[in-house]
Design a protein around this motif. Sequence first.
Motif, PDB file in Angstrom:
ATOM      1  N   ILE A 226      14.244  23.098  23.246  1.00 47.82           N
ATOM      2  CA  ILE A 226      15.529  22.430  22.991  1.00 47.82           C
ATOM      3  C   ILE A 226      16.521  23.401  22.328  1.00 47.82           C
ATOM      4  CG2 ILE A 226      16.671  20.626  21.599  1.00 47.82           C
ATOM      5  CD1 ILE A 226      14.033  19.000  21.886  1.00 47.82           C
ATOM      6  N   LEU A 227      16.039  24.100  21.304  1.00 48.59           N
ATOM      7  CA  LEU A 227      16.948  24.955  20.536  1.00 48.59           C
ATOM      8  C   LEU A 227      17.384  26.200  21.307  1.00 48.59           C
ATOM      9  CD1 LEU A 227      15.122  24.625  17.096  1.00 48.59           C
ATOM     10  CD2 LEU A 227      17.322  23.601  17.703  1.00 48.59           C
ATOM     11  N   VAL A 336      12.029  30.856  14.747  1.00 53.55           N
ATOM     12  CA  VAL A 336      12.035  30.955  13.282  1.00 53.55           C
ATOM     13  C   VAL A 336      12.584  29.653  12.676  1.00 53.55           C
ATOM     14  CG1 VAL A 336      13.131  32.164  11.358  1.00 53.55           C
ATOM     15  CG2 VAL A 336      12.136  33.459  13.242  1.00 53.55           C
ATOM     16  N   PHE A 337      13.621  29.098  13.290  1.00 52.10           N
ATOM     17  CA  PHE A 337      14.195  27.850  12.771  1.00 52.10           C
ATOM     18  C   PHE A 337      13.147  26.737  12.772  1.00 52.10           C
ATOM     19  CE2 PHE A 337      16.342  23.770  13.199  1.00 52.10           C
ATOM     20  CZ  PHE A 337      17.290  23.843  12.185  1.00 52.10           C
ATOM     21  N   ASP A 338      12.452  26.571  13.899  1.00 48.91           N
ATOM     22  CA  ASP A 338      11.470  25.478  13.975  1.00 48.91           C
ATOM     23  C   ASP A 338      10.293  25.723  13.034  1.00 48.91           C
ATOM     24  OD1 ASP A 338      10.632  22.936  15.265  1.00 48.91           O
ATOM     25  OD2 ASP A 338       8.886  24.149  15.759  1.00 48.91           O
ATOM     26  N   ILE A 355      17.552  27.032   5.470  1.00 49.05           N
ATOM     27  CA  ILE A 355      17.273  27.855   6.655  1.00 49.05           C
ATOM     28  C   ILE A 355      18.550  28.575   7.095  1.00 49.05           C
ATOM     29  CG2 ILE A 355      16.386  27.883   9.018  1.00 49.05           C
ATOM     30  CD1 ILE A 355      14.871  25.302   8.394  1.00 49.05           C
ATOM     31  N   ILE A 356      19.657  27.851   7.057  1.00 55.42           N
ATOM     32  CA  ILE A 356      20.932  28.474   7.458  1.00 55.42           C
ATOM     33  C   ILE A 356      21.229  29.671   6.540  1.00 55.42           C
ATOM     34  CG2 ILE A 356      23.453  28.113   7.494  1.00 55.42           C
ATOM     35  CD1 ILE A 356      22.933  25.359   8.696  1.00 55.42           C
ATOM     36  N   LYS A 357      20.942  29.501   5.259  1.00 59.33           N
ATOM     37  CA  LYS A 357      21.190  30.581   4.292  1.00 59.33           C
ATOM     38  C   LYS A 357      20.323  31.806   4.637  1.00 59.33           C
ATOM     39  CE  LYS A 357      21.246  31.288  -0.676  1.00 59.33           C
ATOM     40  NZ  LYS A 357      19.950  31.749  -1.149  1.00 59.33           N
ATOM     41  N   ILE A 358      19.056  31.541   4.929  1.00 58.20           N
ATOM     42  CA  ILE A 358      18.143  32.646   5.255  1.00 58.20           C
ATOM     43  C   ILE A 358      18.580  33.355   6.540  1.00 58.20           C
ATOM     44  CG2 ILE A 358      15.744  33.223   5.895  1.00 58.20           C
ATOM     45  CD1 ILE A 358      14.869  30.847   4.077  1.00 58.20           C
TER      46      ILE A 358
END
Length: 381
Positions: A226-227, A336-338, A355-358
Amino acid sequence: MPEIEYKKDLLQIIKAFNAAISNSRLYTFKHPQVKQYIELTYLELDRILQIGQEITLIVIGENLVFNNQTVQDGGPNIYQFVTILQENNIERITFIEGLSKEILYQLIKDLASSETTALKSSEHIKLGKVEIRVDDTELSQDESLSDNSYENLKDIISLRDATLSEIKGIYRDIKIKKKQLDIRGVEEMISAFVKGFTQGINPISMLASLKSVDEYTFTHVINVCILTMSQAESLGFSGEHLYQIGVASVMHDAGKLFIPEEILNKPGKLSREERAIIETHTTKGARYILGLENMPRIAVLGALEHHIKYDGTGYPLIKGKWNPNIVSQMIAVADVFDAMRSRRSYSPPKSTELIIKILTEEKGTAFNPFLIDSFIKLISM
Ligand SMILES: [Fe+2]
Ligand SMILES: [Fe+2]
């Protein structure tokens, strides 16, 4: 309170609770027998809560988990209790000290009725899905969605869940090294996702949540699909290219099937040797896909390169300056996000904000800065 007694008391609560529900379904909610069982449930609950402050019960498959242990020997009582929770889409229920009789009455009334919409968490009773994934967007009618896209989102979710078993089948075939994989069901899922993206449905709302730990690989694969596809679609990929990118993302971790399960699912830190073995899932996966007849070539690259970072570090080590393909780079972001959203044995789930910050911090080193900017835009729609 000794553990064994605690469990005995828990079983008492469950018995009284079940009886309250079945009696109110059988008679009416105002029947004296119903009242009697609710009172009993309340008394038992209150007694434990005064000592322990909180009781959390989790449904995993057909089992009930309490204090990280499956409640054994409960027989039909546990089965009935689990069924009641499942019928109401509850995977986790927490009772907190200070719980009033009125709140318990309301909960039992709501659970006994066939309407699940009334169920809501309150200060002393928390209801929810198992917190293996965080920030799961509930399937509630988002105001920004038109009726049409809301209906489509529901379709996508049910197709996605149905495809989970097909993905399992494909991965099973990979394990027995079948040369012909049947990916027809996946094709349907991929077209449903594309439909959703073109209607502006946020990809986060399409993600699957993990029901049990052994389903991690399949749920992960669907989410990476999906992503990755939503990134690709937003960058202008369409038609056959977009479909091939979907297949590549479904196949990205195929090589994991050739890694011994004890290493793959080992809790805690891995030794250097074990890490090296896990890292071979990239080359093993690529080699395997290369031997398949009905696979797009981009899937070979996706499997090989999805752990190579933007700056060329990561693995596998390839001689000379190696630039991973843009599709592999998109898979890497999705991967990595999932992984960060899910609770693995070695780390708790992270919030989308963190996660957005990382990801932002690793722009230009681990990740392609352009892809990160567009990904953040996508998931913050
Ligand atoms: Fe991987
Ligand atoms: Fe992965």
